[in-house]
Design a protein around this motif. Structure first.
Motif, mmCIF file in Angstrom:
data_model
loop_
_atom_site.group_PDB
_atom_site.id
_atom_site.type_symbol
_atom_site.label_atom_id
_atom_site.label_comp_id
_atom_site.label_asym_id
_atom_site.label_seq_id
_atom_site.Cartn_x
_atom_site.Cartn_y
_atom_site.Cartn_z
ATOM 1 N N LEU A 76 39.801 46.785 40.467
ATOM 2 C CA LEU A 76 39.918 46.018 39.300
ATOM 3 C C LEU A 76 38.650 46.361 38.497
ATOM 4 C CD1 LEU A 76 41.163 42.461 40.851
ATOM 5 C CD2 LEU A 76 42.410 44.083 39.287
ATOM 6 N N ASP A 82 39.154 42.714 34.798
ATOM 7 C CA ASP A 82 40.264 42.768 36.018
ATOM 8 C C ASP A 82 41.266 43.656 35.426
ATOM 9 O OD1 ASP A 82 38.664 40.913 37.374
ATOM 10 O OD2 ASP A 82 39.871 39.226 36.968
ATOM 11 N N PRO A 90 43.611 46.487 36.134
ATOM 12 C CA PRO A 90 44.055 47.097 37.429
ATOM 13 C C PRO A 90 44.493 48.681 37.301
ATOM 14 C CG PRO A 90 45.762 45.751 36.125
ATOM 15 C CD PRO A 90 44.625 46.024 35.353
#
Length: 185
Positions: free
Chosen positions: A26, A160, A162
């Motif tokens: 992340l 965050d 991904p």
């Protein structure tokens, strides 16, 4: 299942050396975008010994051509584009400090060797999920080559964001390992 590894660019060699294929990361902080045309321009500047519009040392480049923002959003859909188109230029960018790339699809042998030599990694983002990926982008601003439109170099502030490690600094390739795992003998 592996744990999520949180990372904040710019990344040091030590940050990426610990990563292995299949690790889920992340990213939070600043990442940049660049596609084919921007890569060629960056490559040409390096070849001429001229100053780049962004510092590459420790940076992460996301291969994306984002769509325009909807009201109240930082950016529109921002899904990864196919990475092999950047392969002719990526080894030079890696040799000049680029630490991670985000895209989709396989990388060339030359890019993988450059990642091993200079401690860089290749991360995959989920293709076809551009609207979902854009939710991790808090700010978006063009920082170079606005005349290239969606292929301009953007500065994204992400939270965050991904991605999955596909190529690590040891030369491992998640796609190749996946094929081996399901190959019939």
């Amino acid at each position: 299942m592996t744990q999520m590894i949180r990372m904040t660019p710019p990344l040091a060699k030590e940050d990426v050396i610990r990563l292995n294929i299949g690790d889920k990361v992340l990213l939070s902080g600043v990442i940049y975008t660049a596609r084919d045309a921007a890569h060629k321009r960056l490559y040409d500047l390096i070849q001429k010994g001229e100053e780049l519009p962004i510092m590459l040392e420790g940076q992460v480049i996301y291969y994306v051509g984002p769509s325009p923002a909807l009201p109240g959003r930082a950016i529109g859909a921002a899904g990864p584009t196919t990475s092999y188109r950047m392969d002719p230029y990526a080894p030079t960018l890696i040799a000049n400090g680029l630490r991670a790339m985000i895209g989709k699809g396989k990388r060339s042998k030359e890019v993988i060797e450059a990642m091993k030599k200079h401690s860089a990694v290749y991360l995959a983002a989920v293709g076809g999920a551009g609207a979902l990926m854009s939710q991790s982008i808090l700010e978006a601003k063009i920082v170079a080559y606005p005349e290239l439109g969606p292929e301009a170099v953007w500065r994204f502030v992400v939270k965050d964001f991904p991605a999955i490690v596909v190529n690590d600094v040891k030369g491992n390739d998640l796609y190749m390992e996946g094929v081996k795992q399901y190959q019939r003998t």
